[in-house]
Design a protein around this motif. Structure first.
Motif, PDB file in Angstrom:
ATOM      1  N   GLU A  73     -12.314  -3.880  19.086  1.00  0.00           N
ATOM      2  CA  GLU A  73     -10.995  -3.885  18.469  1.00  0.00           C
ATOM      3  C   GLU A  73     -10.449  -2.458  18.400  1.00  0.00           C
ATOM      4  O   GLU A  73     -11.202  -1.484  18.455  1.00  0.00           O
ATOM      5  CB  GLU A  73     -11.067  -4.475  17.058  1.00  0.00           C
ATOM      6  CG  GLU A  73     -11.544  -5.924  17.008  1.00  0.00           C
ATOM      7  CD  GLU A  73     -10.554  -6.890  17.618  1.00  0.00           C
ATOM      8  OE1 GLU A  73      -9.356  -6.528  17.705  1.00  0.00           O
ATOM      9  OE2 GLU A  73     -10.963  -7.991  18.024  1.00  0.00           O
ATOM     10  N   GLU A  74      -9.132  -2.350  18.271  1.00  0.00           N
ATOM     11  CA  GLU A  74      -8.500  -1.040  18.167  1.00  0.00           C
ATOM     12  C   GLU A  74      -9.045  -0.298  16.953  1.00  0.00           C
ATOM     13  O   GLU A  74      -9.033  -0.811  15.836  1.00  0.00           O
ATOM     14  CB  GLU A  74      -6.979  -1.207  18.038  1.00  0.00           C
ATOM     15  CG  GLU A  74      -6.197   0.062  18.286  1.00  0.00           C
ATOM     16  CD  GLU A  74      -6.196   0.472  19.746  1.00  0.00           C
ATOM     17  OE1 GLU A  74      -6.187   1.684  20.012  1.00  0.00           O
ATOM     18  OE2 GLU A  74      -6.208  -0.426  20.610  1.00  0.00           O
ATOM     19  N   PRO A 108      -4.422  -6.143  23.736  1.00  0.00           N
ATOM     20  CA  PRO A 108      -3.587  -6.135  22.523  1.00  0.00           C
ATOM     21  C   PRO A 108      -2.210  -6.710  22.811  1.00  0.00           C
ATOM     22  O   PRO A 108      -1.681  -6.582  23.922  1.00  0.00           O
ATOM     23  CB  PRO A 108      -3.506  -4.649  22.156  1.00  0.00           C
ATOM     24  CG  PRO A 108      -4.698  -4.027  22.801  1.00  0.00           C
ATOM     25  CD  PRO A 108      -4.934  -4.804  24.062  1.00  0.00           C
TER      26      PRO A 108
END
Length: 362
Positions: free
Chosen positions: A213-214, A241
């Protein structure tokens, strides 16, 4: 009746129509003139080669008791020989429901046979409503049929994956254990951490492959990081994303995919057998072998480990196109060098990463 006529050659059916019509008249079930007109028109079109699959399907549906092949909400019934118990039950229930509506006069088969737009719209509405409404036991037909199809698809995928994993392990046991290139692995991970921290391609695709994930903290261990990302190329875990997506872009069915979306889609389209053939071939040949998309396609075609036929130039081109999205990502990981030559790191790590990608999660 319609299915029986379609079960024999159209010429035979046309010849039999007069006798069939007289027999039904004698039995007290003469059918309507509109029905017989549709029989002659459709069978004649089939015999002359002018009928499309859609024409025949519409004729079948004009009986008023035939579930629609495709509904407005894009629900599609599985083929008859591919229906599971739930789909078979729901199909029979819908047929009974339609037969009851015909008997009540709610559905007018003659109007459907005459291609009346209003009758067709009402027929589609009725089926759409039934498919998306709860049954007395609370089940929604379209939902439970879809769930059954998903379960069957996942089960088939898991079976294929387990077989591929078993074959990979069998092949690797026949080969000598490669030396772990520690310094090369460390240098590759230094570069990889920079790529993953940066914006755009290839970092965003590699993060999606690995499921990072970011802003998520990356594994500290170099081997864990490298194997996680490399395994993700063979089995992407998440999507890109969505912050750059727009409603207009999502609904534009004719719009082209961006480079990152195209690359990720290509990774997801590669079959287990193709991955097995490629990694097994590279493991046998060792460092220094060419691993370009063109060569990879040829390795798949020449593989004795899988049962595929890529002699058709179009098939070779398709495999080359798919792996054209793989090799640039491999280069970011040090699996191949700038000349698309397999490195000692790639030789050591690719089989391990593929085994990880196909191994069940604990």
């Amino acid at each position: 009746m319609v299915r029986a006529l379609l079960a024999v050659p159209s010429g035979v059916a046309l010849v039999a129509v007069p006798d069939l019509r007289r027999a039904l008249l004698a039995a007290g079930n003469p059918m309507s003139p509109a029905f017989w007109d549709s029989v002659k028109a459709t069978l004649g079109a089939i015999e002359s080669g002018n009928a499309t699959v859609g024409d025949v399907q519409r004729w079948l549906e004009s009986t008023g008791t035939e579930p629609l092949l495709l509904t407005r909400s894009f629900f599609v019934w599985p083929e008859e020989d591919e229906r599971g118990p739930v789909a078979e039950e729901m199909y029979r229930r819908l047929v009974v429901h339609l037969e009851e509506r015909v008997a009540e006069g709610v559905i007018d088969p003659d109007a459907l046979a005459r291609k009346d737009d209003g009758a067709r719209e009402a027929y589609e509405d009725l089926q759409e409503h039934w498919l998306n409404s709860p049954l007395p036991d609370g089940r929604i037909p379209s939902v439970v049929v879809g769930e059954e199809q998903d379960e069957e698809m996942f089960a088939a995928r898991d079976e294929e994956e387990a077989f591929a994993l078993g074959e990979l392990r069998r092949i690797l046991t026949e080969l000598p254990e490669p030396v772990r290139p520690a310094s090369e692995l460390h240098r590759a991970c230094v570069r990889l951490r920079e790529v993953l921290a940066g914006p755009g391609y290839p970092g965003n695709v590699l993060r999606a492959c690995a499921g990072f994930e970011e802003g998520e903290e990356l594994p500290e261990d170099d081997e864990e990081l490298w194997l996680t990302v490399t395994a993700g190329i063979a089995g992407p875990i998440s999507d890109l994303p969505e912050e750059g997506d727009t409603v207009e872009g999502f609904t534009d069915l004719e719009g082209e995919l961006g480079h990152e979306d195209t690359a990720l889609a290509a990774l997801c389209a590669i079959h287990y057998a193709d991955w097995l053939a490629v990694v097994a071939a590279l493991a046998r040949r060792g460092p220094g072998v060419l691993a370009s998309p063109e060569r990879i396609a040829r390795l798949i075609a020449e593989s004795d480990d899988i049962d595929v036929d890529l002699d058709d130039p179009e098939d070779l081109e398709a495999a080359e196109m798919l792996f054209g999205s793989v090799t640039p990502l491999w280069a970011s990981l040090g699996i191949v060098d700038r000349n698309e030559i397999l490195t000692p790191l790639g030789h050591w790590g690719l089989p391990r990463a593929l085994e990880r990608a196909w191994s069940p999660f604990d």
